[in-house]
Motif scaffolding. Structure first.
Motif, short mmCIF file in Angstrom:
data_model
loop_
_atom_site.label_atom_id
_atom_site.label_comp_id
_atom_site.label_asym_id
_atom_site.label_seq_id
_atom_site.Cartn_x
_atom_site.Cartn_y
_atom_site.Cartn_z
N CYS A 1 0.83 -1.20 0.00
CA CYS A 1 0.00 0.00 0.00
C CYS A 1 0.87 1.26 0.00
CB CYS A 1 -0.93 0.01 1.22
SG CYS A 1 -2.26 -1.21 1.11
N ASP A 2 0.32 2.31 -0.53
CA ASP A 2 1.08 3.54 -0.74
C ASP A 2 1.00 4.46 0.47
OD1 ASP A 2 2.67 5.41 -1.98
OD2 ASP A 2 1.01 6.33 -3.09
N PHE A 3 1.53 4.00 1.61
CA PHE A 3 1.71 4.88 2.75
C PHE A 3 3.15 4.76 3.25
CE2 PHE A 3 -0.76 1.12 4.31
CZ PHE A 3 0.25 0.46 5.00
N GLU A 4 3.58 5.73 4.02
CA GLU A 4 4.94 5.71 4.54
C GLU A 4 5.13 4.50 5.46
OE1 GLU A 4 7.36 7.80 3.60
OE2 GLU A 4 5.86 8.63 2.24
N THR A 5 6.34 3.95 5.46
CA THR A 5 6.64 2.81 6.31
C THR A 5 7.97 2.98 7.01
OG1 THR A 5 7.72 1.56 4.53
CG2 THR A 5 5.34 1.24 4.80
N ILE A 6 8.06 2.44 8.20
CA ILE A 6 9.33 2.38 8.92
C ILE A 6 9.42 1.01 9.58
CG2 ILE A 6 9.45 4.86 9.36
CD1 ILE A 6 8.59 4.29 12.26
N THR A 7 10.63 0.62 9.94
CA THR A 7 10.86 -0.61 10.69
C THR A 7 11.42 -0.25 12.05
OG1 THR A 7 11.24 -1.96 8.73
CG2 THR A 7 12.14 -2.78 10.80
N PHE B 1 14.02 0.06 21.92
CA PHE B 1 13.50 0.18 20.56
C PHE B 1 14.59 0.84 19.72
CE2 PHE B 1 9.64 -1.33 21.79
CZ PHE B 1 8.80 -0.48 22.49
N ASP B 2 14.77 0.35 18.50
CA ASP B 2 15.70 0.95 17.56
C ASP B 2 14.96 1.22 16.27
OD1 ASP B 2 18.31 1.80 16.59
OD2 ASP B 2 18.27 -0.01 15.36
N GLY B 3 15.17 2.42 15.69
CA GLY B 3 14.54 2.73 14.42
C GLY B 3 13.41 3.72 14.50
N ILE B 4 13.06 4.18 15.72
CA ILE B 4 12.01 5.19 15.84
C ILE B 4 12.61 6.55 15.52
CG2 ILE B 4 10.40 6.33 17.40
CD1 ILE B 4 10.19 3.79 18.98
N PRO B 5 12.12 7.21 14.48
CA PRO B 5 12.67 8.53 14.12
C PRO B 5 12.21 9.59 15.10
CG PRO B 5 10.82 8.03 12.72
CD PRO B 5 11.05 6.80 13.56
N ASP B 6 12.96 10.68 15.15
CA ASP B 6 12.55 11.80 16.01
C ASP B 6 11.26 12.44 15.51
OD1 ASP B 6 14.74 11.49 17.68
OD2 ASP B 6 15.99 12.86 16.50
N GLU B 7 11.06 12.41 14.18
CA GLU B 7 9.87 13.03 13.59
C GLU B 7 9.35 12.17 12.45
OE1 GLU B 7 10.86 17.81 14.32
OE2 GLU B 7 10.78 16.97 12.28
N LEU B 8 8.03 12.25 12.27
CA LEU B 8 7.36 11.65 11.11
C LEU B 8 6.51 12.72 10.46
CD1 LEU B 8 5.90 8.32 12.58
CD2 LEU B 8 7.73 8.48 10.89
N ALA B 9 6.30 12.61 9.14
CA ALA B 9 5.32 13.46 8.50
C ALA B 9 3.94 13.03 8.98
CB ALA B 9 5.42 13.35 6.99
N ALA B 10 3.08 14.00 9.23
CA ALA B 10 1.72 13.67 9.64
C ALA B 10 1.03 12.86 8.55
CB ALA B 10 0.94 14.96 9.92
N GLY B 11 0.18 11.92 8.97
CA GLY B 11 -0.54 11.08 8.03
C GLY B 11 -0.39 9.62 8.38
N VAL B 12 -0.79 8.76 7.46
CA VAL B 12 -0.78 7.32 7.70
C VAL B 12 0.64 6.77 7.55
CG1 VAL B 12 -1.65 5.09 6.93
CG2 VAL B 12 -3.17 7.08 6.93
N THR B 13 1.08 6.04 8.56
CA THR B 13 2.39 5.40 8.54
C THR B 13 2.24 3.96 9.02
OG1 THR B 13 3.64 7.44 8.91
CG2 THR B 13 4.73 5.39 9.49
N GLY B 14 2.85 3.04 8.30
CA GLY B 14 2.89 1.65 8.72
C GLY B 14 4.19 1.36 9.43
N ILE B 15 4.13 0.57 10.48
CA ILE B 15 5.32 0.20 11.25
C ILE B 15 5.48 -1.31 11.24
CG2 ILE B 15 6.45 0.21 13.50
CD1 ILE B 15 5.12 2.86 14.10
N GLU B 16 6.62 -1.77 10.74
CA GLU B 16 7.00 -3.17 10.85
C GLU B 16 7.78 -3.31 12.15
OE1 GLU B 16 8.88 -6.17 7.70
OE2 GLU B 16 10.35 -4.74 8.48
#
Length: 241
Positions: free
Chosen positions: A134-140, A148-163
């Motif tokens: 799907c066409d939404f932002e993703t992070i792991t 926890f490792d991989g959590i960014p300090d900031e995300l763009a507002a909106g739908v984000t998927g997290i693995e």
């Protein structure tokens, strides 16, 4: 993403070990540093992704309630029945059987308040498909003992998927809450409060868990604000049993 567990009590007595990390969502969709891995490959159609996200949102609403009657009322209010119809009628070929089973179980929960069918399902294959396609932002985000490792300090507002990848030897989870407007208390202060007090200061967003070596998935619609990521699983827990 399609996780069956709701938010655990945000109290000091809820766990042996609590980990927290800050996460801010900022306005706008053009932040080049918004995620580590970018958006999905956009293989799935926009319609099926929208239907899936609507079903996931409805499931969150149902699991935020306390009684079967509340579950059925939340399902009715969500208007997700038509989205489930679409998922059942035209599931992605790669996970057709799994999507059909998930949609049927969500419908049964919403129409009867009985979660027996949904508790027997493994949502990982369905969640992984939509995360990848799907066409939404993703992070792991990777969990270990105890970080926890991989959590960014900031995300763009909106739908984000997290693995959510569990690289540890114990069971881990990620529970994301949004700090309510005007709330300034630290995580430690929130955890020291009663459940009623802390619940008035944060709002549950999403959660995912994974056994050692496995992955879980979630999708959240992150409005601008401050978020906290926590793990409520007791230290030393190596399996769901």
């Amino acid at each position: 993403m399609l996780q069956w567990n709701g938010m655990r009590s945000l109290t000091a007595g809820a766990c042996v070990l609590v980990l927290a990390a800050g996460l801010a969502a900022c306005g706008g969709d053009d932040d080049d540093d918004a995620s580590d891995s970018g958006s999905g490959s956009d293989v799935a159609s926009a319609d099926t992704c929208d239907d899936y996200l609507a079903a996931d949102t409805a499931l969150d609403a149902m699991f935020s309630t306390e009684t079967p009657d509340d579950i059925m009322a939340a399902y009715e209010a969500s208007g997700a029945a038509s989205n489930l119809d679409a998922l059942e009628a035209n599931p992605p070929e790669e996970v057709a059987d799994e999507v059909t089973a998930v949609a049927a179980a969500i419908r049964e929960l919403g129409e009867t308040g009985d979660g027996a069918a949904i508790e027997q399902l493994d949502p990982a294959p369905v969640s992984a498909y939509y995360f990848a396609n799907c066409d939404f932002e993703t992070i792991t985000v990777t969990a270990s003992e105890y970080a926890f490792d991989g959590i960014p300090d900031e995300l763009a507002a909106g739908v984000t998927g997290i693995e959510f990848a569990n690289a540890g030897t114990e069971l881990h989870e990620i529970v994301i809450v949004k700090r309510n407007e005007g709330a300034t208390q630290s995580v430690e202060e929130l955890l020291a409060m009663s459940e009623e007090e802390s619940a008035a200061l944060v709002t549950f967003v999403e959660a995912a868990g994974a056994n050692p070596g496995d992955k879980g998935y979630l999708v959240g619609d992150f409005e601008p604000g401050e978020y906290i990521a926590l793990c409520f699983i007791a230290q030393g827990t190596t399996s769901e049993e």
